[in-house]
Write an enzyme that holds these catalytic residues in place. Sequence first.
Site, PDB file in Angstrom:
ATOM      1  CG  HIS A 130      -2.156  -0.788   1.074  1.00  0.00           C
ATOM      2  ND1 HIS A 130      -3.209  -0.703   1.943  1.00  0.00           N
ATOM      3  CD2 HIS A 130      -2.526  -1.675   0.121  1.00  0.00           C
ATOM      4  CE1 HIS A 130      -4.186  -1.514   1.531  1.00  0.00           C
ATOM      5  NE2 HIS A 130      -3.782  -2.124   0.442  1.00  0.00           N
ATOM      6  CE1 TYR A 157      -4.926   3.623   9.171  1.00  0.00           C
ATOM      7  CE2 TYR A 157      -5.565   3.261  11.454  1.00  0.00           C
ATOM      8  CZ  TYR A 157      -4.763   2.963  10.378  1.00  0.00           C
ATOM      9  OH  TYR A 157      -3.792   2.006  10.496  1.00  0.00           O
ATOM     10  N   PRO A 178      -3.808  -0.007  18.963  1.00  0.00           N
ATOM     11  CG  PRO A 178      -5.653  -1.331  18.399  1.00  0.00           C
ATOM     12  CD  PRO A 178      -5.004  -0.640  19.547  1.00  0.00           C
ATOM     13  CE  LYS A 225       4.115   2.933  13.318  1.00  0.00           C
ATOM     14  NZ  LYS A 225       4.574   2.395  12.075  1.00  0.00           N
ATOM     15  CE1 TYR A 283      -1.001   3.612   9.814  1.00  0.00           C
ATOM     16  CE2 TYR A 283       0.122   2.676   7.902  1.00  0.00           C
ATOM     17  CZ  TYR A 283      -0.920   2.663   8.811  1.00  0.00           C
ATOM     18  OH  TYR A 283      -1.885   1.680   8.725  1.00  0.00           O
TER      19      TYR A 283
HETATM   20  P1  RFL Z   1       2.143 -12.096  21.358  1.00  0.00           P
HETATM   21  O1  RFL Z   1       1.721 -12.168  19.929  1.00  0.00           O
HETATM   22  O2  RFL Z   1       1.112 -11.785  22.367  1.00  0.00           O
HETATM   23  O3  RFL Z   1       2.842 -13.483  21.701  1.00  0.00           O
HETATM   24  C1  RFL Z   1       3.196 -13.844  23.013  1.00  0.00           C
HETATM   25  C2  RFL Z   1       3.143 -15.344  23.129  1.00  0.00           C
HETATM   26  O4  RFL Z   1       3.537 -15.731  24.439  1.00  0.00           O
HETATM   27  C3  RFL Z   1       2.671 -16.743  24.905  1.00  0.00           C
HETATM   28  N1  RFL Z   1       2.681 -16.742  26.376  1.00  0.00           N
HETATM   29  C4  RFL Z   1       3.338 -17.651  27.122  1.00  0.00           C
HETATM   30  N2  RFL Z   1       4.103 -18.695  26.794  1.00  0.00           N
HETATM   31  C5  RFL Z   1       4.619 -19.436  27.816  1.00  0.00           C
HETATM   32  N3  RFL Z   1       4.400 -19.157  29.135  1.00  0.00           N
HETATM   33  C6  RFL Z   1       3.643 -18.108  29.498  1.00  0.00           C
HETATM   34  N4  RFL Z   1       3.429 -17.838  30.783  1.00  0.00           N
HETATM   35  C7  RFL Z   1       3.070 -17.311  28.475  1.00  0.00           C
HETATM   36  N5  RFL Z   1       2.281 -16.206  28.488  1.00  0.00           N
HETATM   37  C8  RFL Z   1       2.064 -15.885  27.220  1.00  0.00           C
HETATM   38  C9  RFL Z   1       1.332 -16.385  24.305  1.00  0.00           C
HETATM   39  O5  RFL Z   1       0.447 -17.509  24.248  1.00  0.00           O
HETATM   40  C10 RFL Z   1       1.740 -15.883  22.925  1.00  0.00           C
HETATM   41  O6  RFL Z   1       1.740 -16.898  21.960  1.00  0.00           O
HETATM   42  O7  RFL Z   1       3.326 -11.040  21.568  1.00  0.00           O
HETATM   43  P2  RFL Z   1       4.544 -10.605  20.579  1.00  0.00           P
HETATM   44  O8  RFL Z   1       5.196 -11.811  19.989  1.00  0.00           O
HETATM   45  O9  RFL Z   1       5.321  -9.625  21.349  1.00  0.00           O
HETATM   46  O10 RFL Z   1       3.812  -9.896  19.349  1.00  0.00           O
HETATM   47  C11 RFL Z   1       3.157  -8.674  19.519  1.00  0.00           C
HETATM   48  C12 RFL Z   1       1.962  -8.571  18.572  1.00  0.00           C
HETATM   49  O11 RFL Z   1       1.182  -9.735  18.687  1.00  0.00           O
HETATM   50  C13 RFL Z   1       1.110  -7.326  18.865  1.00  0.00           C
HETATM   51  O12 RFL Z   1       1.919  -6.228  19.178  1.00  0.00           O
HETATM   52  C14 RFL Z   1       0.227  -6.921  17.649  1.00  0.00           C
HETATM   53  O13 RFL Z   1      -0.736  -7.899  17.395  1.00  0.00           O
HETATM   54  C15 RFL Z   1      -0.458  -5.580  17.916  1.00  0.00           C
HETATM   55  N6  RFL Z   1      -1.393  -5.200  16.843  1.00  0.00           N
HETATM   56  C16 RFL Z   1      -0.932  -4.643  15.661  1.00  0.00           C
HETATM   57  N7  RFL Z   1       0.384  -4.483  15.449  1.00  0.00           N
HETATM   58  C17 RFL Z   1       0.841  -3.984  14.255  1.00  0.00           C
HETATM   59  O14 RFL Z   1       2.044  -3.842  14.086  1.00  0.00           O
HETATM   60  N8  RFL Z   1      -0.018  -3.651  13.218  1.00  0.00           N
HETATM   61  C18 RFL Z   1      -1.358  -3.798  13.357  1.00  0.00           C
HETATM   62  O15 RFL Z   1      -2.069  -3.551  12.390  1.00  0.00           O
HETATM   63  C19 RFL Z   1      -1.868  -4.274  14.615  1.00  0.00           C
HETATM   64  N9  RFL Z   1      -3.181  -4.447  14.792  1.00  0.00           N
HETATM   65  C20 RFL Z   1      -2.765  -5.383  17.018  1.00  0.00           C
HETATM   66  C21 RFL Z   1      -3.643  -4.985  15.968  1.00  0.00           C
HETATM   67  C22 RFL Z   1      -3.280  -5.959  18.181  1.00  0.00           C
HETATM   68  C23 RFL Z   1      -4.649  -6.109  18.323  1.00  0.00           C
HETATM   69  N10 RFL Z   1      -5.098  -6.701  19.529  1.00  0.00           N
HETATM   70  C24 RFL Z   1      -5.902  -7.852  19.564  1.00  0.00           C
HETATM   71  C25 RFL Z   1      -4.494  -6.294  20.774  1.00  0.00           C
HETATM   72  C26 RFL Z   1      -4.997  -5.136  16.096  1.00  0.00           C
HETATM   73  C27 RFL Z   1      -5.517  -5.671  17.289  1.00  0.00           C
HETATM   74  C28 RFL Z   1      -7.013  -5.771  17.388  1.00  0.00           C
HETATM   75  C1  PHB Z   2      -5.841  -4.649  10.959  1.00  0.00           C
HETATM   76  O1  PHB Z   2      -5.950  -4.860   9.749  1.00  0.00           O
HETATM   77  O2  PHB Z   2      -6.149  -5.497  11.813  1.00  0.00           O
HETATM   78  C2  PHB Z   2      -5.332  -3.332  11.420  1.00  0.00           C
HETATM   79  C3  PHB Z   2      -4.880  -2.419  10.484  1.00  0.00           C
HETATM   80  C4  PHB Z   2      -4.416  -1.173  10.908  1.00  0.00           C
HETATM   81  C5  PHB Z   2      -4.407  -0.872  12.250  1.00  0.00           C
HETATM   82  C6  PHB Z   2      -4.840  -1.798  13.178  1.00  0.00           C
HETATM   83  C7  PHB Z   2      -5.300  -3.030  12.762  1.00  0.00           C
HETATM   84  O3  PHB Z   2      -3.973   0.347  12.639  1.00  0.00           O
END
Ligand code: RFL
Ligand code: PHB
Length: 389
Positions: free
Chosen positions: A72, A200, A292, A296, A384
């Site tokens: 994009h 957004y 989110p 990031k 971004y």
């Molecule tokens: P994770 O993915 O949470 O993985 C951590 C892992 O550790 C395990 N765990 C354990 N394992 C052993 N013993 C324990 N006691 C444990 N406790 C936990 C868990 O089961 C899991 O598998 O962390 P990590 O690897 O640091 O990754 C971070 C990302 O997952 C997170 O920052 C992103 O998903 C945030 N996020 C977004 N980030 C972006 O860069 N771009 C996006 O568009 C974006 N959209 C989002 C998001 C997060 C969202 N939510 C649900 C918070 C959109 C949403 C809705």
């Molecule tokens: C997503 O596609 O889940 C998404 C995209 C952009 C954001 C957050 C989540 O800023």
Amino acid sequence: MRTQVVIIGAGPAGLTLGRLLERAGIDAVILERRSADYVLGRIRAGVLEQSSVELLDEIGVGERMRKEGIPHDGVELSFDGDMLRIDFQDLIGRKVMIYGQTEVTKDLMDARAASGAVTIYKAGDVSLHDFGGASPKVRYVKDGVSREIACDFIAGCDGSHGVSRSSVPEDAVQTFERVYPFGWLGVLVDKPPVADELIYAHHQRGFALCSMRSHTRSRYYVQVDAGEKVEAWPDGRFWDELRARLNPDVAERLQTGPSIEKSIAPLRSLVAEPLRFGRLFLAGDAAHIVPPTGAKGLNMAFHDVRILAEALIEHYAEKSDAGIDAYSSRVLARTWKTERFSWWMTSLLHTFPETGPFGRRIQRAEFDYLASSRAAQESLAENYTGLPG
Ligand code: RFL
Ligand code: PHB
């Protein structure tokens, strides 16, 4: 058992660190509390910064992303229906990639399985020991049997509710937190996205986001009050609310269908300081959380583990701990800038209970300033698509 590095958590941070270490010939075992299927079932991020794309290429897991991901060149902002396109490519010559976290995780898991590196799924009661000294240990329970791994270092990549950060003595770590009074209700649907780029949207009814996973699968979000329950949001109510927050022409084009996933994520900002405690390091969501809005979180996780891997490689290859000593300050310097951007995007685009008419006028002025200033747009584009470092 003994290994060089125990990585706790098989999310993007843990798996990517595992891959970086494996390629440098450093042994690591990953301990994950959940099953691989459970980890893959979590629908989360969708946007990769250019440097994240480059990192995945570099560690040999970029092939499918290059085929199936969607580059994009910009995003659209909408304020009470008025549209503004931010053209990253024109402004700063950069772009982002749409490729779901689920797919990134799958590619990393497949690569790890193919190379035979050890990941222990369904590891219960993980506990960290002696990381203040030279011989840390990690204990866990697998199939009802207690086990112990001795190691040189522990990488806490276990997300925001993991065991690593909470294993650190309370007086050794400080956390800075902001909890927002709302969350995002997200819906995944097998329908083409409403637009070619992400939208957004700020609206007086609340924030909305139109995103996607592919040309046939869309991801939509609406801001909901903290404490809302998914059960209160049947599909019909969700689509009505989303339409009400979008520009009318966009709303008319929206293709709806039965949701294939629906969940609510609370929004908060959190930073832990420091990020190193003797031979334990925190990385990814275990170290910091962003709302989110700036897309990031996943990208920050990649940045952290790249720096951590460099530090560990330097330790083993050059017998120098300079990288290890600098880990916390290097990561935190960038983290706070990214926290600032995520907070700014969140503040501009959401409605807050305390925002009176003055606050809304300020939000509108911010949008109008963005619309009229190339410098302001460049700043958004630079943040971004990802800050250097
Ligand atoms: P994770 O993915 O949470 O993985 C951590 C892992 O550790 C395990 N765990 C354990 N394992 C052993 N013993 C324990 N006691 C444990 N406790 C936990 C868990 O089961 C899991 O598998 O962390 P990590 O690897 O640091 O990754 C971070 C990302 O997952 C997170 O920052 C992103 O998903 C945030 N996020 C977004 N980030 C972006 O860069 N771009 C996006 O568009 C974006 N959209 C989002 C998001 C997060 C969202 N939510 C649900 C918070 C959109 C949403 C809705
Ligand atoms: C997503 O596609 O889940 C998404 C995209 C952009 C954001 C957050 C989540 O800023």
